[in-house]
Design a protein around this motif. Structure first.
Motif, PDB file in Angstrom:
ATOM      1  N   PHE A  16       0.831  -1.209   0.000  1.00 32.39           N
ATOM      2  CA  PHE A  16       0.000   0.000   0.000  1.00 32.39           C
ATOM      3  C   PHE A  16       0.864   1.257   0.000  1.00 32.39           C
ATOM      4  O   PHE A  16       0.604   2.204  -0.749  1.00 32.39           O
ATOM      5  N   TYR A  82     -12.766  -2.117  -3.619  1.00 35.74           N
ATOM      6  CA  TYR A  82     -12.252  -0.742  -3.596  1.00 35.74           C
ATOM      7  C   TYR A  82     -10.732  -0.708  -3.692  1.00 35.74           C
ATOM      8  O   TYR A  82     -10.161   0.150  -4.368  1.00 35.74           O
ATOM      9  N   LEU A  83     -10.053  -1.634  -3.018  1.00 34.98           N
ATOM     10  CA  LEU A  83      -8.593  -1.664  -3.078  1.00 34.98           C
ATOM     11  C   LEU A  83      -8.101  -1.948  -4.495  1.00 34.98           C
ATOM     12  O   LEU A  83      -7.082  -1.396  -4.926  1.00 34.98           O
ATOM     13  N   TYR A  86      -8.555   1.240  -6.269  1.00 34.83           N
ATOM     14  CA  TYR A  86      -7.569   2.191  -5.753  1.00 34.83           C
ATOM     15  C   TYR A  86      -6.200   1.956  -6.366  1.00 34.83           C
ATOM     16  O   TYR A  86      -5.480   2.907  -6.691  1.00 34.83           O
ATOM     17  N   ARG A 127      -8.936  10.204   0.750  1.00 29.23           N
ATOM     18  CA  ARG A 127      -8.313   9.170  -0.072  1.00 29.23           C
ATOM     19  C   ARG A 127      -7.628   8.089   0.768  1.00 29.23           C
ATOM     20  O   ARG A 127      -7.902   6.897   0.616  1.00 29.23           O
ATOM     21  N   TYR A 128      -6.720   8.487   1.641  1.00 23.32           N
ATOM     22  CA  TYR A 128      -5.924   7.523   2.394  1.00 23.32           C
ATOM     23  C   TYR A 128      -6.734   6.885   3.524  1.00 23.32           C
ATOM     24  O   TYR A 128      -6.549   5.702   3.824  1.00 23.32           O
ATOM     25  N   ALA A 131      -9.009   4.228   1.914  1.00 21.56           N
ATOM     26  CA  ALA A 131      -8.218   3.091   1.434  1.00 21.56           C
ATOM     27  C   ALA A 131      -7.696   2.255   2.606  1.00 21.56           C
ATOM     28  O   ALA A 131      -7.691   1.015   2.541  1.00 21.56           O
TER      29      ALA A 131
END
Length: 211
Positions: A16, A82-83, A86, A127-128, A131
């Motif tokens: 990540f 979602y990941l 992302y 955003r972060y 995520a």
């Protein structure tokens, strides 16, 4: 948490942090334009900023895993989807679609101002946080009703964040090349002895005749 779960969590968090994005680009730019020793101030700043985002994302996951354990599995599938989006999004940053600038303007120049700026970047947008929540929900079963495990995970994440940021500092060119494409050559730049005069390409021979 089992040792296998810890290994999976460490690998996921490190991946990540290593993803390209605004933070990775900014750290790499500081390393290129200010030098690696000056850019080392970005390592604790980014680590603490991402650690704060991790804490903000972790508390709701802890509450859901404790109060509504039946909702963890569907949330985990949504988080996984979602990941994946992302990750694709990280490699499609707006900077990647345009030519690479020869000289980037840094938002801050002084070390203290740089530290404060990078510390707040992970918390200025969702955003972060979103995520990291999607990442944490994959391990929600391990933190159910156990705040101590969540704190241990945050400590591991801080180490992973510092390691990933250090990679951005040591190899800034590699980081920027992943998220930016070099400027495309002009339509006539592939021709031999081409010169550009008044926005029109003329050959060196014509230039000598004109002289």
């Amino acid at each position: 948490m089992t040792i296998e779960t810890w290994i999976a969590f460490c690998a996921a968090t490190l991946a990540f942090v290593l993803l390209p994005g605004p933070l990775a680009s900014l750290v790499a730019r500081y390393a290129l334009h200010k030098g690696r020793w000056t850019a080392l101030v970005t390592v604790p700043a980014v680590s603490l900023g991402l650690g704060a985002a991790f804490a903000v994302a972790g508390l709701p996951i802890l509450i859901v895993a404790t109060a509504l354990p039946g909702a963890v599995e569907p949330l985990a599938w949504l988080g996984l989807a979602y990941l994946m989006l992302y990750t694709v999004w990280s490699f499609q940053e707006p900077a990647a679609r345009g030519p690479r600038a020869a000289n980037d303007n840094l938002p801050e120049q002084e070390r203290l101002a740089t530290f404060v700026h990078l510390l707040g970047v992970p918390l200025r947008t969702a955003r972060y946080v979103v995520a990291l929540a999607a990442l944490l929900v994959q391990f929600a079963g391990a933190v159910s009703g156990n705040m101590a495990v969540l704190m241990e995970m945050q400590a591991v994440f801080l180490i992973a964040a510092a390691t990933g940021c250090l990679v951005h500092v040591i190899y800034p060119g590699w980081v920027l090349e992943r998220i930016r494409r070099p400027a495309l050559p002009g339509p006539a730049s592939h021709k031999m002895h081409t010169r550009f005069i008044a926005r029109r390409a003329v050959t060196a021979g014509y230039r000598r005749i004109a002289a």
